[in-house]
Design a protein around this motif. Structure first.
Motif, PDB file in Angstrom:
ATOM      1  N   THR A 132       0.848  -1.192   0.000  1.00  0.00           N
ATOM      2  CA  THR A 132       0.000   0.000   0.000  1.00  0.00           C
ATOM      3  C   THR A 132       0.880   1.237   0.000  1.00  0.00           C
ATOM      4  OG1 THR A 132      -0.229  -0.196   2.397  1.00  0.00           O
ATOM      5  CG2 THR A 132      -2.031  -1.072   1.052  1.00  0.00           C
ATOM      6  N   LYS A 133       1.516   1.504   1.118  1.00  0.00           N
ATOM      7  CA  LYS A 133       2.387   2.678   1.225  1.00  0.00           C
ATOM      8  C   LYS A 133       3.525   2.350   2.172  1.00  0.00           C
ATOM      9  CE  LYS A 133       2.403   7.646   2.146  1.00  0.00           C
ATOM     10  NZ  LYS A 133       3.167   8.076   1.011  1.00  0.00           N
ATOM     11  N   PHE A 134       4.694   2.812   1.818  1.00  0.00           N
ATOM     12  CA  PHE A 134       5.881   2.690   2.662  1.00  0.00           C
ATOM     13  C   PHE A 134       6.141   4.051   3.289  1.00  0.00           C
ATOM     14  CE2 PHE A 134      10.479   3.052   3.275  1.00  0.00           C
ATOM     15  CZ  PHE A 134      10.738   1.907   4.018  1.00  0.00           C
ATOM     16  N   TRP A 135       6.253   4.057   4.607  1.00  0.00           N
ATOM     17  CA  TRP A 135       6.507   5.293   5.342  1.00  0.00           C
ATOM     18  C   TRP A 135       7.952   5.258   5.858  1.00  0.00           C
ATOM     19  CZ3 TRP A 135       2.512   8.746   5.477  1.00  0.00           C
ATOM     20  CH2 TRP A 135       1.231   8.259   5.210  1.00  0.00           C
ATOM     21  N   PRO A 136       8.839   6.122   5.365  1.00  0.00           N
ATOM     22  CA  PRO A 136      10.221   6.119   5.857  1.00  0.00           C
ATOM     23  C   PRO A 136      10.276   6.362   7.365  1.00  0.00           C
ATOM     24  CG  PRO A 136      10.055   7.425   3.859  1.00  0.00           C
ATOM     25  CD  PRO A 136       8.648   7.100   4.280  1.00  0.00           C
ATOM     26  N   ALA A 137      11.162   5.638   8.018  1.00  0.00           N
ATOM     27  CA  ALA A 137      11.368   5.806   9.459  1.00  0.00           C
ATOM     28  C   ALA A 137      12.140   7.102   9.713  1.00  0.00           C
ATOM     29  CB  ALA A 137      12.136   4.614  10.021  1.00  0.00           C
ATOM     30  N   GLU A 138      12.189   7.478  10.959  1.00  0.00           N
ATOM     31  CA  GLU A 138      12.905   8.663  11.383  1.00  0.00           C
ATOM     32  C   GLU A 138      14.383   8.560  10.982  1.00  0.00           C
ATOM     33  OE1 GLU A 138       9.651   7.678  14.402  1.00  0.00           O
ATOM     34  OE2 GLU A 138      10.975   6.602  13.062  1.00  0.00           O
ATOM     35  N   GLU A 139      15.021   9.695  10.821  1.00  0.00           N
ATOM     36  CA  GLU A 139      16.408   9.751  10.348  1.00  0.00           C
ATOM     37  C   GLU A 139      17.364   8.942  11.227  1.00  0.00           C
ATOM     38  OE1 GLU A 139      19.618  10.106   8.157  1.00  0.00           O
ATOM     39  OE2 GLU A 139      17.615  10.686   7.491  1.00  0.00           O
ATOM     40  N   ASN A 140      17.141   8.942  12.540  1.00  0.00           N
ATOM     41  CA  ASN A 140      18.064   8.209  13.420  1.00  0.00           C
ATOM     42  C   ASN A 140      18.019   6.693  13.189  1.00  0.00           C
ATOM     43  OD1 ASN A 140      15.431   8.497  14.732  1.00  0.00           O
ATOM     44  ND2 ASN A 140      16.348   7.454  16.472  1.00  0.00           N
ATOM     45  N   HIS A 141      16.996   6.193  12.509  1.00  0.00           N
ATOM     46  CA  HIS A 141      16.912   4.761  12.201  1.00  0.00           C
ATOM     47  C   HIS A 141      17.555   4.416  10.852  1.00  0.00           C
ATOM     48  CE1 HIS A 141      14.497   3.730  15.656  1.00  0.00           C
ATOM     49  NE2 HIS A 141      13.691   4.746  15.384  1.00  0.00           N
ATOM     50  N   GLN A 142      17.715   5.403   9.983  1.00  0.00           N
ATOM     51  CA  GLN A 142      18.331   5.160   8.676  1.00  0.00           C
ATOM     52  C   GLN A 142      19.821   4.889   8.866  1.00  0.00           C
ATOM     53  OE1 GLN A 142      16.232   4.834   6.193  1.00  0.00           O
ATOM     54  NE2 GLN A 142      14.507   5.748   7.300  1.00  0.00           N
ATOM     55  N   ASP A 143      20.312   3.854   8.211  1.00  0.00           N
ATOM     56  CA  ASP A 143      21.746   3.516   8.275  1.00  0.00           C
ATOM     57  C   ASP A 143      22.222   3.354   9.717  1.00  0.00           C
ATOM     58  OD1 ASP A 143      21.976   3.767   5.410  1.00  0.00           O
ATOM     59  OD2 ASP A 143      22.037   5.934   5.681  1.00  0.00           O
ATOM     60  N   TYR A 144      21.361   2.843  10.568  1.00  0.00           N
ATOM     61  CA  TYR A 144      21.613   2.787  12.008  1.00  0.00           C
ATOM     62  C   TYR A 144      22.912   2.060  12.353  1.00  0.00           C
ATOM     63  CZ  TYR A 144      20.920   1.989  16.975  1.00  0.00           C
ATOM     64  OH  TYR A 144      21.082   1.950  18.340  1.00  0.00           O
ATOM     65  N   LEU A 145      23.154   0.918  11.732  1.00  0.00           N
ATOM     66  CA  LEU A 145      24.344   0.144  12.102  1.00  0.00           C
ATOM     67  C   LEU A 145      25.636   0.713  11.518  1.00  0.00           C
ATOM     68  CD1 LEU A 145      22.867  -3.457  12.111  1.00  0.00           C
ATOM     69  CD2 LEU A 145      23.519  -2.050  14.072  1.00  0.00           C
ATOM     70  N   ILE A 146      25.527   1.656  10.618  1.00  0.00           N
ATOM     71  CA  ILE A 146      26.709   2.421  10.214  1.00  0.00           C
ATOM     72  C   ILE A 146      26.989   3.473  11.289  1.00  0.00           C
ATOM     73  CG2 ILE A 146      27.591   4.108   8.550  1.00  0.00           C
ATOM     74  CD1 ILE A 146      26.214   2.475   6.361  1.00  0.00           C
ATOM     75  N   LYS A 147      25.933   4.117  11.751  1.00  0.00           N
ATOM     76  CA  LYS A 147      26.070   5.145  12.795  1.00  0.00           C
ATOM     77  C   LYS A 147      26.439   4.525  14.145  1.00  0.00           C
ATOM     78  CE  LYS A 147      22.381   7.834  10.613  1.00  0.00           C
ATOM     79  NZ  LYS A 147      20.961   8.167  10.741  1.00  0.00           N
ATOM     80  N   GLN A 148      25.928   3.329  14.408  1.00  0.00           N
ATOM     81  CA  GLN A 148      26.157   2.608  15.669  1.00  0.00           C
ATOM     82  C   GLN A 148      26.731   1.225  15.325  1.00  0.00           C
ATOM     83  OE1 GLN A 148      25.408   4.015  18.676  1.00  0.00           O
ATOM     84  NE2 GLN A 148      24.643   5.827  17.645  1.00  0.00           N
ATOM     85  N   PRO A 149      28.029   1.129  14.995  1.00  0.00           N
ATOM     86  CA  PRO A 149      28.584  -0.138  14.495  1.00  0.00           C
ATOM     87  C   PRO A 149      28.460  -1.319  15.461  1.00  0.00           C
ATOM     88  CG  PRO A 149      30.270   1.585  14.558  1.00  0.00           C
ATOM     89  CD  PRO A 149      28.999   2.205  15.021  1.00  0.00           C
ATOM     90  N   ASN A 150      28.295  -1.072  16.730  1.00  0.00           N
ATOM     91  CA  ASN A 150      28.109  -2.165  17.690  1.00  0.00           C
ATOM     92  C   ASN A 150      26.656  -2.290  18.119  1.00  0.00           C
ATOM     93  OD1 ASN A 150      30.871  -2.885  17.741  1.00  0.00           O
ATOM     94  ND2 ASN A 150      31.279  -1.108  19.023  1.00  0.00           N
ATOM     95  N   GLY A 151      25.745  -1.710  17.337  1.00  0.00           N
ATOM     96  CA  GLY A 151      24.323  -1.757  17.656  1.00  0.00           C
ATOM     97  C   GLY A 151      23.752  -3.159  17.499  1.00  0.00           C
ATOM     98  N   TYR A 152      22.554  -3.336  18.012  1.00  0.00           N
ATOM     99  CA  TYR A 152      21.878  -4.635  18.021  1.00  0.00           C
ATOM    100  C   TYR A 152      21.428  -5.065  16.620  1.00  0.00           C
ATOM    101  CZ  TYR A 152      18.178  -8.069  18.661  1.00  0.00           C
ATOM    102  OH  TYR A 152      17.391  -9.188  18.565  1.00  0.00           O
TER     103      TYR A 152
END
Length: 163
Positions: A132-152
């Protein structure tokens, strides 16, 4: 000349899915977001019914929907209902957001191959939901594991291709 298409998948936490798909051959862009729910403009704290999903932009001259699904069924457990790793609930369901009959036929074919392989202990429970429609997540979720390399993340390549 590029032949860009989009695929919409959900298979648990969107951070890990994006991190793995972003480097696949033929994938030109990834974006995490919410899909398949009941409200407009969903957010991380308010996305009833939405799955944490990923929009994959790919060059169909370099990879195919079939190859993307082959990888999808190897990098998350498609036999668990509403959960991946420590994440529980319908936000973490395994789902394909089908855009047309061709995608549905390819998905049916791949799921049969996955089930017949016996690699997973159970059968695939991945749902087919209409796109139907894709809603982009908030910016802090985009590329999260690049920003937080030890993230979950609970995503990793479990075994080789089904194809």
């Amino acid at each position: 000349m590029e032949n860009l298409k989009k695929a919409y998948l959900a298979g648990g936490c969107f951070w890990g899915m994006e991190d793995l798909f972003r480097v696949r051959p033929g994938v030109k862009d990834t974006e995490v977001g919410y899909i398949g729910g009941t409200n407009d403009n969903p957010t991380y704290p308010n996305h009833p019914g939405h799955a944490e999903g990923i929009e994959i932009t790919y060059d169909a001259n370099e990879t195919s929907y079939k190859e993307l699904l082959d990888y999808f069924f190897r990098m998350h457990d498609p036999t668990t209902v509403d959960s991946q790793g420590n994440d529980k609930g319908s936000s973490y369901r395994s789902a394909l957001f089908i855009q047309n009959e061709e995608e549905k036929q390819i998905a049916d074919e791949i799921i049969k191959i996955v089930d017949d392989s016996g690699r997973w202990q159970g059968k695939v429970v991945t749902t087919f939901e209409p796109f139907t429609k894709f809603w982009p997540a908030e910016e802090n979720h985009q590329d999260y594991l690049i920003k937080q390399p030890n993230g979950y993340t609970c995503h990793f390549e479990r075994f080789g291709t089904f194809l």
